[in-house]
Scaffold this motif. Structure first.
Motif, PDB file in Angstrom:
ATOM      1  N   SER A  23      22.765   6.573  38.034  1.00 59.45           N
ATOM      2  CA  SER A  23      23.502   6.127  39.218  1.00 59.45           C
ATOM      3  C   SER A  23      22.575   5.597  40.290  1.00 59.45           C
ATOM      4  O   SER A  23      22.991   4.825  41.142  1.00 59.45           O
ATOM      5  N   GLU A  24      21.267   5.980  40.250  1.00 56.24           N
ATOM      6  CA  GLU A  24      20.344   5.527  41.283  1.00 56.24           C
ATOM      7  C   GLU A  24      20.057   4.042  41.165  1.00 56.24           C
ATOM      8  O   GLU A  24      19.589   3.422  42.113  1.00 56.24           O
ATOM      9  N   THR A  25      20.277   3.454  39.989  1.00 58.78           N
ATOM     10  CA  THR A  25      20.003   2.028  39.795  1.00 58.78           C
ATOM     11  C   THR A  25      21.263   1.193  39.877  1.00 58.78           C
ATOM     12  O   THR A  25      21.205  -0.018  39.717  1.00 58.78           O
ATOM     13  N   ILE A  26      22.385   1.805  40.116  1.00 59.51           N
ATOM     14  CA  ILE A  26      23.667   1.105  40.145  1.00 59.51           C
ATOM     15  C   ILE A  26      24.172   1.027  41.572  1.00 59.51           C
ATOM     16  O   ILE A  26      24.104   1.993  42.321  1.00 59.51           O
ATOM     17  N   THR A  27      24.684  -0.124  41.949  1.00 54.00           N
ATOM     18  CA  THR A  27      25.269  -0.285  43.277  1.00 54.00           C
ATOM     19  C   THR A  27      26.713  -0.755  43.139  1.00 54.00           C
ATOM     20  O   THR A  27      27.178  -1.102  42.049  1.00 54.00           O
ATOM     21  N   GLY A  48      32.692  13.713  51.033  1.00 55.19           N
ATOM     22  CA  GLY A  48      31.665  14.080  51.985  1.00 55.19           C
ATOM     23  C   GLY A  48      30.421  14.578  51.288  1.00 55.19           C
ATOM     24  O   GLY A  48      29.479  15.053  51.939  1.00 55.19           O
ATOM     25  N   ASN A  49      30.399  14.465  49.953  1.00 52.25           N
ATOM     26  CA  ASN A  49      29.310  14.968  49.131  1.00 52.25           C
ATOM     27  C   ASN A  49      28.445  13.804  48.663  1.00 52.25           C
ATOM     28  O   ASN A  49      28.919  12.919  47.948  1.00 52.25           O
ATOM     29  N   PRO A  50      27.159  13.766  49.034  1.00 45.18           N
ATOM     30  CA  PRO A  50      26.303  12.641  48.649  1.00 45.18           C
ATOM     31  C   PRO A  50      26.232  12.423  47.143  1.00 45.18           C
ATOM     32  O   PRO A  50      26.207  11.280  46.672  1.00 45.18           O
ATOM     33  N   ALA A  51      26.184  13.507  46.363  1.00 46.73           N
ATOM     34  CA  ALA A  51      26.112  13.359  44.906  1.00 46.73           C
ATOM     35  C   ALA A  51      27.386  12.744  44.347  1.00 46.73           C
ATOM     36  O   ALA A  51      27.340  11.909  43.433  1.00 46.73           O
ATOM     37  N   HIS A  52      28.522  13.167  44.878  1.00 43.90           N
ATOM     38  CA  HIS A  52      29.790  12.583  44.425  1.00 43.90           C
ATOM     39  C   HIS A  52      29.858  11.100  44.785  1.00 43.90           C
ATOM     40  O   HIS A  52      30.415  10.297  44.031  1.00 43.90           O
ATOM     41  N   LEU A  53      29.320  10.742  45.941  1.00 40.71           N
ATOM     42  CA  LEU A  53      29.284   9.327  46.335  1.00 40.71           C
ATOM     43  C   LEU A  53      28.532   8.509  45.307  1.00 40.71           C
ATOM     44  O   LEU A  53      29.006   7.453  44.867  1.00 40.71           O
ATOM     45  N   GLU A  54      27.362   8.968  44.923  1.00 47.00           N
ATOM     46  CA  GLU A  54      26.557   8.228  43.941  1.00 47.00           C
ATOM     47  C   GLU A  54      27.307   8.086  42.616  1.00 47.00           C
ATOM     48  O   GLU A  54      27.303   7.021  41.990  1.00 47.00           O
TER      49      GLU A  54
END
Length: 302
Positions: A3-7, A272-278
């Motif tokens: 997910s870190e490489t996906i926008t 409101g969860n950063p991990a869920h956002l990603e």
């Protein structure tokens, strides 16, 4: 899937009138509190975390935010959080707001706005967001019957330059036709999700696409086992099986399935969860096979 490489750009794009948005957006309703959304008794969210989630969403390519002045808790306002986190706003950021429902200062629901009161709701959104116009305003239907008078009031504000584009929420085909006779509609925001729809709503989703209107489901990632007993549990099990094959969550599969319904379908998952956002953003690039889509369509129709 990393997910870190996906926008959000990997989800594709759609135009709301003349405004291009990535198909994975972000809904702010859950940012203001922990627990049930829009519950006046809920605990307010952590302000710093909410601001960081908004900023991270934009870093991940999200350029479509859904908010409203009635999204607030005892200490938090979604519009104020958006303003504080993101102003001065990126040039490509599209902020969609919603008017119609009413809440008092304590968070209790009040009578829906009259046509004359809609201008005040629009101006309150403008003030809170620090804007001189609103990109998209959805009229959320609260009562049965005609929406012509309410939508006409918003069309006048559009002519006055306070609103760029208009949309609808909680409506059927007859309301859309009524509104289209008054002014162009760029989006429809309705409750819709995998296993939580009907033949009528499926047909309406397709009709919006045929008319070039975005369909924006606001129930896209919810599960249904708690609502539908054993049948719902069996359906959720199918979703989990597909999720396991991809190494992702059921929520990501539900989001991906909704985006596979047509290029005009947009998603506005909120968290409101950063991990869920990603994870939500990454779902926009998730490709489902024909066999997987057939399994999920069977869940949807069950």
């Amino acid at each position: 899937m990393n997910s870190e490489t996906i926008t959000a750009k990997d989800s594709g794009t759609w135009k709301l009138g003349d405004l291009t948005v990535n198909r994975i957006g972000f809904g702010t309703m859950r940012l203001t509190q922990d627990g049930a959304a829009l519950d006046p008794r809920a605990v307010p969210s952590d302000r710093g975390r909410a601001l960081s989630v908004l900023r991270r969403a934009v870093e991940l390519g999200v350029n479509h935010l859904d908010t409203a002045s009635f999204y607030f808790s005892r200490l938090r306002s979604a519009n104020e959080l958006v303003n504080s986190a993101l102003a001065p706003y990126p040039d490509d950021l599209v902020i969609t707001t919603k008017v119609g429902p009413g809440r008092d200062q304590h968070g209790e629901w009040t009578d829906a706005a009259t046509p004359d009161q809609l201008r005040g709701q629009v101006e309150e959104n403008l003030r809170q967001l620090g804007r001189d116009h609103l990109d998209v305003v959805n009229y959320r239907r609260q009562r049965p019957g005609s929406i012509a008078e309410h939508f006409g009031a918003l069309a006048e504000l559009r002519e006055a330059g306070l609103i760029r584009h208009l949309g609808l929420s909680n409506v059927g085909p007859e309301h859309l036709a009524e509104a289209q006779a008054i002014a162009p509609v760029v989006c429809v925001q309705n409750k819709y999700g995998l296993g939580a729809a009907s033949p009528e709503s499926d047909a309406f989703l397709r009709s919006c696409g045929e008319q070039g209107i975005a369909f924006v489901p606001f129930y896209a990632i919810a599960g249904h086992a708690g609502e539908r007993g054993a049948a719902g549990a069996a359906q959720d099990a199918e979703v989990l099986a597909v999720a396991a094959a991809h190494g992702v969550s059921a929520a990501e599969i539900r989001l991906a399935w909704s985006l596979h319904l047509g290029p005009h379908v947009l998603a506005i998952p909120g968290t409101g969860n950063p991990a869920h956002l990603e994870a939500n953003v990454a779902a926009g690039a998730l490709k489902l096979s024909d066999e997987e889509l057939a399994r999920l369509d069977a869940v949807h129709r069950a």
